[in-house]
Motif scaffolding. Structure first.
Motif, PDB file in Angstrom:
ATOM      1  N   ASP A 150     -57.007 -47.666 -35.691  1.00  0.00           N
ATOM      2  CA  ASP A 150     -57.162 -46.475 -36.515  1.00  0.00           C
ATOM      3  C   ASP A 150     -58.369 -45.715 -35.983  1.00  0.00           C
ATOM      4  OD1 ASP A 150     -55.038 -47.022 -38.365  1.00  0.00           O
ATOM      5  OD2 ASP A 150     -56.291 -48.600 -39.195  1.00  0.00           O
ATOM      6  N   CYS A 151     -58.092 -44.660 -35.230  1.00  0.00           N
ATOM      7  CA  CYS A 151     -59.122 -43.828 -34.616  1.00  0.00           C
ATOM      8  C   CYS A 151     -58.647 -42.391 -34.649  1.00  0.00           C
ATOM      9  CB  CYS A 151     -59.344 -44.211 -33.151  1.00  0.00           C
ATOM     10  SG  CYS A 151     -60.046 -45.837 -32.868  1.00  0.00           S
ATOM     11  N   SER A 152     -59.510 -41.486 -35.050  1.00  0.00           N
ATOM     12  CA  SER A 152     -59.105 -40.081 -35.075  1.00  0.00           C
ATOM     13  C   SER A 152     -59.257 -39.447 -33.696  1.00  0.00           C
ATOM     14  CB  SER A 152     -59.930 -39.308 -36.102  1.00  0.00           C
ATOM     15  OG  SER A 152     -61.297 -39.359 -35.760  1.00  0.00           O
ATOM     16  N   GLY A 153     -58.464 -38.423 -33.451  1.00  0.00           N
ATOM     17  CA  GLY A 153     -58.583 -37.633 -32.232  1.00  0.00           C
ATOM     18  C   GLY A 153     -57.781 -38.118 -31.048  1.00  0.00           C
ATOM     19  N   PHE A 154     -56.871 -39.057 -31.257  1.00  0.00           N
ATOM     20  CA  PHE A 154     -56.052 -39.562 -30.152  1.00  0.00           C
ATOM     21  C   PHE A 154     -54.724 -38.801 -30.145  1.00  0.00           C
ATOM     22  CE2 PHE A 154     -59.346 -42.524 -30.041  1.00  0.00           C
ATOM     23  CZ  PHE A 154     -59.278 -43.245 -28.864  1.00  0.00           C
ATOM     24  N   ALA A 155     -54.772 -37.591 -29.650  1.00  0.00           N
ATOM     25  CA  ALA A 155     -53.621 -36.685 -29.656  1.00  0.00           C
ATOM     26  C   ALA A 155     -52.656 -37.023 -28.524  1.00  0.00           C
ATOM     27  CB  ALA A 155     -54.109 -35.251 -29.512  1.00  0.00           C
ATOM     28  N   THR A 156     -51.549 -36.303 -28.494  1.00  0.00           N
ATOM     29  CA  THR A 156     -50.592 -36.430 -27.397  1.00  0.00           C
ATOM     30  C   THR A 156     -51.347 -36.266 -26.084  1.00  0.00           C
ATOM     31  OG1 THR A 156     -48.828 -35.544 -28.774  1.00  0.00           O
ATOM     32  CG2 THR A 156     -48.514 -35.419 -26.384  1.00  0.00           C
ATOM     33  N   GLY A 157     -51.052 -37.136 -25.144  1.00  0.00           N
ATOM     34  CA  GLY A 157     -51.732 -37.093 -23.854  1.00  0.00           C
ATOM     35  C   GLY A 157     -52.729 -38.221 -23.672  1.00  0.00           C
ATOM     36  N   THR A 158     -52.962 -39.010 -24.727  1.00  0.00           N
ATOM     37  CA  THR A 158     -53.902 -40.123 -24.596  1.00  0.00           C
ATOM     38  C   THR A 158     -53.199 -41.420 -24.217  1.00  0.00           C
ATOM     39  OG1 THR A 158     -53.829 -40.587 -26.974  1.00  0.00           O
ATOM     40  CG2 THR A 158     -55.580 -39.132 -26.191  1.00  0.00           C
ATOM     41  N   SER A 159     -51.894 -41.385 -24.010  1.00  0.00           N
ATOM     42  CA  SER A 159     -51.160 -42.589 -23.624  1.00  0.00           C
ATOM     43  C   SER A 159     -51.765 -43.201 -22.373  1.00  0.00           C
ATOM     44  CB  SER A 159     -49.692 -42.257 -23.352  1.00  0.00           C
ATOM     45  OG  SER A 159     -49.060 -41.889 -24.539  1.00  0.00           O
ATOM     46  N   GLY A 160     -51.858 -44.523 -22.401  1.00  0.00           N
ATOM     47  CA  GLY A 160     -52.420 -45.250 -21.268  1.00  0.00           C
ATOM     48  C   GLY A 160     -53.903 -45.513 -21.393  1.00  0.00           C
ATOM     49  N   GLY A 161     -54.564 -44.880 -22.365  1.00  0.00           N
ATOM     50  CA  GLY A 161     -55.987 -45.129 -22.566  1.00  0.00           C
ATOM     51  C   GLY A 161     -56.205 -46.568 -23.004  1.00  0.00           C
ATOM     52  N   PRO A 162     -57.242 -47.234 -22.490  1.00  0.00           N
ATOM     53  CA  PRO A 162     -57.414 -48.655 -22.740  1.00  0.00           C
ATOM     54  C   PRO A 162     -58.074 -49.007 -24.063  1.00  0.00           C
ATOM     55  CG  PRO A 162     -59.177 -47.873 -21.358  1.00  0.00           C
ATOM     56  CD  PRO A 162     -58.252 -46.697 -21.567  1.00  0.00           C
ATOM     57  N   PHE A 163     -57.759 -50.210 -24.537  1.00  0.00           N
ATOM     58  CA  PHE A 163     -58.486 -50.873 -25.618  1.00  0.00           C
ATOM     59  C   PHE A 163     -59.302 -51.960 -24.919  1.00  0.00           C
ATOM     60  CE2 PHE A 163     -54.669 -50.416 -28.807  1.00  0.00           C
ATOM     61  CZ  PHE A 163     -54.756 -49.041 -28.727  1.00  0.00           C
ATOM     62  N   VAL A 164     -60.613 -51.803 -24.863  1.00  0.00           N
ATOM     63  CA  VAL A 164     -61.473 -52.730 -24.124  1.00  0.00           C
ATOM     64  C   VAL A 164     -62.286 -53.574 -25.102  1.00  0.00           C
ATOM     65  CG1 VAL A 164     -63.341 -52.941 -22.436  1.00  0.00           C
ATOM     66  CG2 VAL A 164     -61.598 -51.161 -22.146  1.00  0.00           C
ATOM     67  N   ALA A 165     -62.176 -54.882 -24.949  1.00  0.00           N
ATOM     68  CA  ALA A 165     -62.924 -55.836 -25.770  1.00  0.00           C
ATOM     69  C   ALA A 165     -64.042 -56.450 -24.931  1.00  0.00           C
ATOM     70  CB  ALA A 165     -61.989 -56.936 -26.265  1.00  0.00           C
ATOM     71  N   ASP A 166     -65.075 -56.924 -25.613  1.00  0.00           N
ATOM     72  CA  ASP A 166     -66.148 -57.703 -24.980  1.00  0.00           C
ATOM     73  C   ASP A 166     -66.798 -56.990 -23.801  1.00  0.00           C
ATOM     74  OD1 ASP A 166     -65.441 -59.790 -26.790  1.00  0.00           O
ATOM     75  OD2 ASP A 166     -63.871 -60.440 -25.398  1.00  0.00           O
ATOM     76  N   ALA A 167     -67.052 -55.696 -23.940  1.00  0.00           N
ATOM     77  CA  ALA A 167     -67.658 -54.941 -22.841  1.00  0.00           C
ATOM     78  C   ALA A 167     -69.116 -55.333 -22.635  1.00  0.00           C
ATOM     79  CB  ALA A 167     -67.555 -53.443 -23.097  1.00  0.00           C
TER      80      ALA A 167
END
Length: 152
Positions: A89-106
């Motif tokens: 649940d994050c705001s501002g992830f409009a069309t075109g953000t596909s492929g953006g990563p979810f990064v854990a333990d950075a």
């Protein structure tokens, strides 16, 4: 324009057969390799790279980044969607953000961590700008990655 690592050609794109044939949201993942003539090693040896994580918990802290411009960045906790998908649940992830990563333990210094998901999957990544999804990374995703990286 100066490029610190030169120009790299992207090739050897690979997606799961069930995604190509049926748009199966559980395997909405793809990989591509980068090549440079005369390079002394793979790109990640010069730039650093995130690791690929699989079979992790559904609830975990991540930083989600939306591309293409990287302006959508959100630190949140993933959860399990009823369809065996990760949800953020994050705001501002409009069309075109596909492929953006979810990064854990950075790592706080390098910002490199473990990619546990990418925007895509259920509802093609989310049907609102405030909720995004990812296919759950499991053994099928690891097998696809190994297939992509074992090509000559």
């Amino acid at each position: 324009m100066w490029l610190p690592f030169g120009f790299w050609d992207v090739g050897d794109e690979l997606v799961a057969r069930v995604w190509a044939d049926d748009s199966d949201p559980d395997l909405d993942v793809g990989f591509a390799t980068a090549h440079q003539a005369g390079a002394s090693g793979p790109l990640e040896t010069m730039t650093g790279a995130n690791r690929l994580g699989a079979n992790g918990p559904f609830a975990r802290s991540v930083t989600a980044t939306g591309y293409p411009d990287g302006s959508a960045v959100c630190s949140t906790t993933t959860s399990k969607q009823d369809t065996f998908q990760l949800r953020v649940d994050c705001s501002g992830f409009a069309t075109g953000t596909s492929g953006g990563p979810f990064v854990a333990d950075a790592d706080p210094h390098t910002q490199l961590g473990t990619v546990v998901g990418v925007v895509g999957g259920f509802e093609t990544g989310g049907d609102t700008d405030d909720v995004s999804y990812s296919s759950y990374f499991d053994g099928d995703v690891i097998a696809l990655y190994r297939q992509a990286t074992s090509r000559p």
